[in-house]
Write an enzyme that holds these catalytic residues in place. Sequence first.
Site, PDB file in Angstrom:
ATOM      1  N   CYS A 171       0.871  -1.359  -0.083  1.00 49.10           N
ATOM      2  CA  CYS A 171       0.173   0.118   0.027  1.00 49.10           C
ATOM      3  C   CYS A 171       0.680   1.054   0.254  1.00 49.10           C
ATOM      4  CB  CYS A 171      -0.904  -0.010   1.152  1.00 49.10           C
ATOM      5  SG  CYS A 171      -2.378   1.155   1.128  1.00 49.10           S
TER       6      CYS A 171
ATOM      7  N   HIS B  75      -3.844  -4.757  -0.049  1.00 47.22           N
ATOM      8  CA  HIS B  75      -3.257  -5.211   1.311  1.00 47.22           C
ATOM      9  C   HIS B  75      -3.462  -6.523   1.375  1.00 47.22           C
ATOM     10  CE1 HIS B  75      -2.854  -1.760   3.755  1.00 47.22           C
ATOM     11  NE2 HIS B  75      -3.807  -1.149   3.070  1.00 47.22           N
TER      12      HIS B  75
ATOM     13  N   GLU C  87      -2.468  -8.801   3.357  1.00 48.33           N
ATOM     14  CA  GLU C  87      -2.581  -9.413   4.939  1.00 48.33           C
ATOM     15  C   GLU C  87      -4.184  -9.106   4.982  1.00 48.33           C
ATOM     16  OE1 GLU C  87      -1.263  -6.615   3.880  1.00 48.33           O
ATOM     17  OE2 GLU C  87      -1.799  -4.982   5.546  1.00 48.33           O
TER      18      GLU C  87
END
Lengths: 216, 255
Positions: free
Chosen positions: A82, A196, A198
């Site tokens: 990001c 993202h 994650e």
Amino acid sequence: MSNNIIIIDYGVGNLLSISQAVEKCGFKFSITSDEKTISQASHIILPGVGAFGYAMNELKKRNLDKIIIQSAKKGINILGICLGMQLLFNESSEFGSHKGLELVKGEVIPIPSIDSLKNILKIPNIGWYELQETENLELNKKNLLFDISYSKFVYFVHSFMCKPTNTKNILAYYDFSEIKIPAIVKKNNIYGCQFHPEKSGEVGLNIINNFCNFNE
Amino acid sequence: MRNLRLIARMDIKGPNLIKGIHLEGLRIIGDPQFYAKKYYENGADEIIYIDIVASLYQRSKLTQIVKKTASNVFVPITVGGGIRSIEDVTDLLNSGADKVAINTAVVKNPDLISDVANKFGSQCMVLNIEAKKKSKDKWEVYTDCGREKTGKDVIEWVKEATSKGAGEILLTSIDNEGTQKGFDTELTKQVSKNTNIPVIASGGMGTIDHLYEVVINADADAVAIAHLLHYNKINLIDLRKKIIDKKIKVRIFEQ
């Protein structure tokens, strides 16, 4: 030799989420801002949310800009996530003009607030979009999207976008109201994800797993 | 066209997932971890936790719940309820939250919106609005989980909060919440019209037609679903298929 994965702690970004995702993938890691520890990394993850100028200052305050640039030149695998991806570029126009790490040529610009059909776009763009791979992806042995055979929807939240000078650096983009926004960039050993991983479910975990598995 | 987000909304009291009607009359559903994991595995695009009594007692107990959730739920987690300061936000983000939803504290001190946005980014600052209908096209902002009137007009508040740097709006209709009678489409439409940040419609979904209406007619960017999920009246996998049949764009979820 097992990979030495370092998540850079510079007071910006959600370190718990990224570390839990790396852990879920079965890798050991350190979260640190210590120059010496970072200099021994085989893999560096540079997270980040918030404003470009602020984040760049936080890196500099800790002398981490230099160590990241040195590591990149040594061939260490680097993944910017990001804002961490945006920091890899030359400069950003977010709240004034700010220089970045200058590891990938190009600039960071606002997502247009209006599309070609004059629709007003809501910014930040928040949501799940499908990665569209470019032909540049296939040229890579080290592929972040290796072995992901199903639809690759990942989670984005951003107001600014990267614009690499060399379009060969773009491995995937996504389509936001017909604006093609770079989603994965790569230059040699340096990788960036605008989304993202994650926070992108199984697809994202696979991407993190692929990165952490990269050899030299 | 953007992709609609399907969000599982989980209201929390103490250690339990609960569900009310008009944000009152609470019933215990069960262990939030169990439900969060289930919704994640069924393809929820995001999870929202709201501690619905935190504001009343001026405390938040959600950090432990969030921490556990973040270890096996890999989608964005928004947390609200009882957040009063930058320190509270920092604690929640360090526990694994990605965004915070704030209502009472920003109504009392609107500058907290800018403080959170400047420190953590606008994307982190979700404006939580609890709206109650006053007349045909007027809604009033309530705080403390629908308990306290403020005299503030919802649309004026949306404009002010947007200019202060809110990144998203969680818009709950107190009138429709828990009723399954449908979203307050008119409210959502007026809010969407008066801001350029994404709006999450919350409160009242009973059928897929309700979802269709609030997305197509009121320009909602996301819908928060509680009752239908917690009482197992629909599962997210089937819902997603039906939404695709209706030609609304969503994330394609497959494992």
